[in-house]
Design an enzyme around this catalytic site. Structure first.
Site, PDB file in Angstrom:
ATOM      1  CG  ASP A  64       0.246   9.324   0.863  1.00  0.00           C
ATOM      2  OD1 ASP A  64       0.157   8.124   1.198  1.00  0.00           O
ATOM      3  OD2 ASP A  64      -0.379  10.241   1.415  1.00  0.00           O
ATOM      4  CG  HIS A 122      -2.040  -1.002   1.092  1.00  0.00           C
ATOM      5  ND1 HIS A 122      -3.288  -0.683   0.634  1.00  0.00           N
ATOM      6  CD2 HIS A 122      -2.053  -2.344   1.326  1.00  0.00           C
ATOM      7  CE1 HIS A 122      -4.042  -1.781   0.608  1.00  0.00           C
ATOM      8  NE2 HIS A 122      -3.314  -2.794   1.023  1.00  0.00           N
TER       9      HIS A 122
HETATM   10  P1  ADQ Z   1      -2.848   6.201   4.959  1.00  0.00           P
HETATM   11  O1  ADQ Z   1      -1.444   6.638   5.088  1.00  0.00           O
HETATM   12  O2  ADQ Z   1      -3.586   6.026   6.210  1.00  0.00           O
HETATM   13  O3  ADQ Z   1      -2.993   4.867   4.095  1.00  0.00           O
HETATM   14  P2  ADQ Z   1      -4.839   7.544   3.125  1.00  0.00           P
HETATM   15  O4  ADQ Z   1      -4.743   6.839   1.834  1.00  0.00           O
HETATM   16  O5  ADQ Z   1      -5.029   9.001   2.976  1.00  0.00           O
HETATM   17  O6  ADQ Z   1      -3.542   7.365   4.032  1.00  0.00           O
HETATM   18  O7  ADQ Z   1      -6.060   6.913   3.896  1.00  0.00           O
HETATM   19  C1  ADQ Z   1      -6.452   7.388   5.133  1.00  0.00           C
HETATM   20  C2  ADQ Z   1      -7.920   7.045   5.430  1.00  0.00           C
HETATM   21  O8  ADQ Z   1      -8.191   7.436   6.777  1.00  0.00           O
HETATM   22  C3  ADQ Z   1      -8.864   7.829   4.540  1.00  0.00           C
HETATM   23  O9  ADQ Z   1      -9.964   7.036   4.207  1.00  0.00           O
HETATM   24  C4  ADQ Z   1      -9.269   9.017   5.424  1.00  0.00           C
HETATM   25  O10 ADQ Z   1     -10.546   9.534   5.209  1.00  0.00           O
HETATM   26  C5  ADQ Z   1      -9.176   8.449   6.820  1.00  0.00           C
HETATM   27  N1  ADQ Z   1      -8.768   9.581   7.673  1.00  0.00           N
HETATM   28  C6  ADQ Z   1      -7.629  10.279   7.593  1.00  0.00           C
HETATM   29  N2  ADQ Z   1      -7.627  11.286   8.493  1.00  0.00           N
HETATM   30  C7  ADQ Z   1      -8.808  11.211   9.139  1.00  0.00           C
HETATM   31  C8  ADQ Z   1      -9.435  11.989  10.164  1.00  0.00           C
HETATM   32  N3  ADQ Z   1      -8.829  13.054  10.665  1.00  0.00           N
HETATM   33  N4  ADQ Z   1     -10.649  11.612  10.601  1.00  0.00           N
HETATM   34  C9  ADQ Z   1     -11.265  10.547  10.069  1.00  0.00           C
HETATM   35  N5  ADQ Z   1     -10.746   9.805   9.083  1.00  0.00           N
HETATM   36  C10 ADQ Z   1      -9.536  10.123   8.620  1.00  0.00           C
HETATM   37  C11 ADQ Z   1      -2.073   3.929   3.487  1.00  0.00           C
HETATM   38  C12 ADQ Z   1      -1.042   4.554   2.545  1.00  0.00           C
HETATM   39  C13 ADQ Z   1      -1.749   5.380   1.476  1.00  0.00           C
HETATM   40  C14 ADQ Z   1      -2.750   4.503   0.723  1.00  0.00           C
HETATM   41  C15 ADQ Z   1      -3.651   3.762   1.691  1.00  0.00           C
HETATM   42  C16 ADQ Z   1      -4.543   2.739   0.984  1.00  0.00           C
HETATM   43  O11 ADQ Z   1      -0.121   5.356   3.266  1.00  0.00           O
HETATM   44  O12 ADQ Z   1      -0.808   5.924   0.569  1.00  0.00           O
HETATM   45  O13 ADQ Z   1      -3.532   5.320  -0.109  1.00  0.00           O
HETATM   46  O14 ADQ Z   1      -2.892   3.067   2.674  1.00  0.00           O
HETATM   47  O15 ADQ Z   1      -3.817   1.893   0.163  1.00  0.00           O
END
Ligand code: ADQ
Length: 460
Positions: A362, A168
């Site tokens: 990311d 991921h």
């Molecule tokens: P993350 O690093 O966690 O994921 P991201 O892809 O942005 O990053 O996903 C985060 C999830 O958590 C999103 O669905 C978001 O809405 C939720 N989230 C974030 N902040 C929040 C908040 N303050 N309150 C509620 N919900 C929140 C890892 C990798 C990414 C990759 C994903 C999926 O680092 O690059 O996209 O896995 O493969």
């Protein structure tokens, strides 16, 4: 077609392995991308979800016995770790070593051989416990950087089933990855998988360069992950009429909202983003008193030193920026270190004139896709997006920035805040088409169709 499309009698069971196993309730209310995609994949077919229980109270020397519960045809099986294993495997090697290296931050890696050994030990422990639960026809899908060696460990235990792996997070260029002691070992272990997936073409090229350099045959392919755009859009529209949104409207008092949403992580570029916002106030005085920047960043991995330091840095920076720029009736920056309920979060996205997503690196970044999905189609906001997010190739109609340059962030913000409706519409429509094209469900389906069509290995 693959075994997924076979009659139910011959249907292969899907076994998902991830470091943390969601509870059945989390799966049924799945909100985040990974859980949505996998929840969709396991729906309607016999499945097993295996991983760590979240407990590190196992006793040294005890062989793990999985605890299993079944709900709606899905078995959730977990094992405990010992406190030492949790520290070395999870906090240590996974988050203190592999995470920074994969995010191109070699300088933040705190390598220790002992932690590498514990990482391999825990992967072998997972393999042994999982093997006892396997059936001959299972298709196994391993998730993420905590489990690079799991496929090879299963093969060593005699498992011949189809095994796939999805990473991921980003995969860095060969020279960078191989500075990590133990890197060649991890690369060699990838040969235990039949299909290896990463987020972007760039990650695939990087990983394949590294695999080639160490003479490993398997090759990675890009399978970009998505969200469930329909459900997020629905939540955003519904969230708009919520009580919290009324309070936000009042607090904004007609000011434009710039929104950042991230786990509190150094890969997300939050300090650089704060400085970019400050540059906006310095260089574009017309926005002073007219904008409000809200950063929602729930604390994550709070026990790791780098994350503590980042939190301190942000506390200080937010305090200083507000101290320098606030007026008696205007607070430029709101900074919240707690998560928000999904519905409220979706509503806030919809309300924001600008989604500011500036990771230094990311894998994908689902927040960028969620911002797009949440917009009002008649009056969409503008996404300002880092070139180094995995989502950038798909979301080329965002205002793309180099997140290391606060001036570039400031210029992009000014441009976004002053963009006329026709240009906003054109950009949003193109981005929304991309977000709708690749969803969490289509991601999982795409990967599993390939995996289910590979030849099963012969027993050694
Ligand atoms: P993350 O690093 O966690 O994921 P991201 O892809 O942005 O990053 O996903 C985060 C999830 O958590 C999103 O669905 C978001 O809405 C939720 N989230 C974030 N902040 C929040 C908040 N303050 N309150 C509620 N919900 C929140 C890892 C990798 C990414 C990759 C994903 C999926 O680092 O690059 O996209 O896995 O493969």
């Amino acid at each position: 077609m693959g075994s997924r499309s076979m009659g139910s009698r011959g249907m292969a069971r899907l076994v998902v392995v991830s470091n943390r196993v969601p509870s059945p309730r989390e799966v049924s209310q799945a909100a985040g991308g990974l859980t949505v995609g996998l929840a969709d994949a396991i729906k309607g077919q016999p499945s097993l979800w295996f991983g760590w229980s979240g407990s590190s109270t196992a006793r040294e020397g005890d062989e793990p016995v999985p605890t299993a519960i079944e709900q709606n045809g899905v078995t959730y099986a977990t094992i405990d770790l010992t406190a030492r294993q949790h520290k070395g495997f999870y906090q240590g090697f996974s988050n203190g070593i592999l995470w920074p290296v994969c995010h191109y931050r070699l300088g933040l890696m705190q390598y220790s051989r002992e932690e590498l050994d514990t990482y391999l030990e825990v992967n072998a422990r997972y393999a042994r416990a999982l093997k006892a639960l396997l059936e001959p026809d299972d298709t196994i899908w391993v998730q993420d950087y905590q489990l690079f060696p799991l496929g090879a460990a299963l093969r060593r235990d005699g498992v011949t089933s189809r095994i796939g792996f999805f990473l991921h997070i980003p995969f860095p260029p060969e020279q960078l990855f191989r500075a990590l002691p133990g890197a060649d070992l991890l690369l060699a272990d990838l040969d235990g998988y039949d299909v290896v997936g990463v987020q972007t073409e760039q990650d695939a090229a990087n990983m394949n360069g590294a695999l080639q350099a160490v003479g490993v045959a398997v090759r990675a392919q890009a399978y970009p992950i998505g969200i469930d755009p329909k459900s997020f859009a629905r939540q955003a529209a519904r969230g708009e009429t919520s009580k919290e949104m009324g309070r936000l409207t009042q607090a904004l008092n007609n000011r434009a909202l710039i929104l950042g949403v991230d786990r509190l992580d150094y890969s997300k570029g939050i300090p650089e983003r704060f400085r970019g916002f400050e540059r906006l106030l310095q260089r574009f005085p017309a926005h002073r008193g007219k904008v409000s920047f809200m950063q929602i960043a729930p604390v994550s991995r709070g026990e790791v030193a780098e994350y503590k330091a980042l939190r301190r840095q942000l506390d200080e920076l937010a305090g200083r920026i507000n101290g320098d720029w606030a007026e008696i009736d205007w607070i430029p920056l709101r900074y919240i270190t707690r998560g928000l309920p999904r519905k409220v979060l979706a509503g806030v996205h919809r309300r924001a004139a600008v989604g500011l997503v500036t990771p230094l690196r990311d894998g994908m970044n689902l927040v960028a896709k969620e911002y797009v999905a949440a917009q009002d189609p008649a009056d969409p906001g503008v996404l300002v997006l880092s070139r180094f997010a995995g989502a950038a190739p798909e979301l080329g109609d965002a205002v793309l920035v180099n997140p290391y340059d606060p001036d570039e962030i400031a210029e992009a913000l000014d441009r976004a805040l002053t963009m006329a409706l026709p240009e906003r519409l054109r950009r949003w429509e193109a981005m929304n088409a991309a977000v709708t094209r690749v969803t969490a469900a289509s991601w999982a389906r795409g990967f599993l169709d390939v995996l289910n069509n590979v030849q099963v290995r012969q027993a050694a």
